[in-house]
Design an enzyme around this catalytic site. Structure first.
Site, PDB file in Angstrom:
ATOM      1  N   ASP A  69      48.003  47.247  38.645  1.00 54.94           N
ATOM      2  CA  ASP A  69      46.661  46.872  38.189  1.00 54.94           C
ATOM      3  C   ASP A  69      46.409  45.380  38.340  1.00 54.94           C
ATOM      4  OD1 ASP A  69      46.349  49.477  37.407  1.00 54.94           O
ATOM      5  OD2 ASP A  69      45.761  49.019  35.347  1.00 54.94           O
ATOM      6  N   HIS A 214      51.736  45.423  36.760  1.00 50.94           N
ATOM      7  CA  HIS A 214      50.746  44.440  37.196  1.00 50.94           C
ATOM      8  C   HIS A 214      51.413  43.479  38.170  1.00 50.94           C
ATOM      9  CE1 HIS A 214      49.386  45.850  33.229  1.00 50.94           C
ATOM     10  NE2 HIS A 214      48.149  45.577  33.620  1.00 50.94           N
TER      11      HIS A 214
END
Length: 261
Positions: A69, A214
């Site tokens: 993400d 991430h």
């Protein structure tokens, strides 16, 4: 109340850290979700689904989806090198402002190397806090930016903090986007300890899992090779999210994720 500042590691960390207590409990805010197993079970036998060359039968194989993400960022090229070396596909939920528009060549590379390019909104605003026009803008801007670079519009999106509701689902359906949640979080926004990130992922990994990481945090990319190696040793096969659902296909507006505990 915190303000999320796309492109700022500290602003991103503060925003995500403040959401820690919500992320695993909200999980769609009461909206019904479809599990990968359900998606596969509902598919017609003649529906090819998936992404073609890397498709496997996740009803028979222990599959897991690696997702990233809030990128791309400065470390994403190194991550792509690792994935290429390990021959592992991933799904990238990209932020628009200060990410997609800052690293267009990286976005193009993600697509060209066979990974799934998905939408994580334009500026990480919480969609359930917005009106219809605001939701539409957050998603549409990133759709347009990605299409301009890759030639294709994303079909998947991940709502910031996993927060969604009926209105978000309606706008997502309008824009052709299915919503994807997760089952594994390393909370890599809260630590730079790559060994800890690895440990957290491995402790939660299970068949039909969706790993949330991430690629914008310093400890994450260094943890990826050993995560891949250990899960491969345990018999997992890495797939993109569409492959996890195949032969089913992600339906616009629907919410996909693991079964709730």
């Amino acid at each position: 109340m915190f303000r999320f500042r796309p492109g700022s590691r500290r602003g991103t960390a503060v925003a995500l850290l403040a959401a820690t207590s919500l992320m695993l409990t909200l999980g769609g805010c009461g909206v019904d979700r479809v599990t990968p197993r359900d998606a596969r079970g509902k598919a017609r036998t003649d529906d090819k689904g998936g992404t073609g060359t890397r498709r496997v039968d996740c009803a028979k194989v222990k599959c897991i989806a690696l997702t990233f993400d809030a990128g791309p960022g400065k470390d994403t090229p190194r991550l792509l090198d690792i994935l290429k070396e390990k021959r592992v596909p991933a799904t990238f939920f990209l932020l628009g402002r200060n990410h997609v528009d800052r690293y267009p060549r990286v976005v193009k590379r993600i697509a060209d190397e066979g990974h799934e390019v998905a939408n994580h909104t334009w500026s990480h605003r919480i969609l359930t806090d917005l009106d219809e026009a605001g939701i539409r803008e957050e998603l549409s801007l990133t759709q347009t930016a990605v299409e301009r670079i890759t030639g294709h519009r994303p079909t998947l999106m991940r709502p910031p903090q996993g927060r969604t509701d009926d209105t978000v689902s309606e706008i997502s359906k309008e824009l052709g986007l299915a919503q994807i949640l997760w089952s594994v979080t390393a909370k890599d926004y809260s630590t730079t300890d790559s060994a800890l990130i690895r440990q957290r992922v491995l402790e939660q990994a299970q068949a039909d899992g969706i790993i949330l990481l991430h690629d914008i945090y310093d400890g994450t990319v260094p943890a990826v090779p050993s995560i891949i190696d250990e899960l491969t040793r345990r018999g997992f096969t890495f797939v993109t999210v569409p492959e996890l659902l195949a032969p089913g296909k992600a339906e616009p507006g629907a919410v996909y994720g693991p079964e709730k505990d």
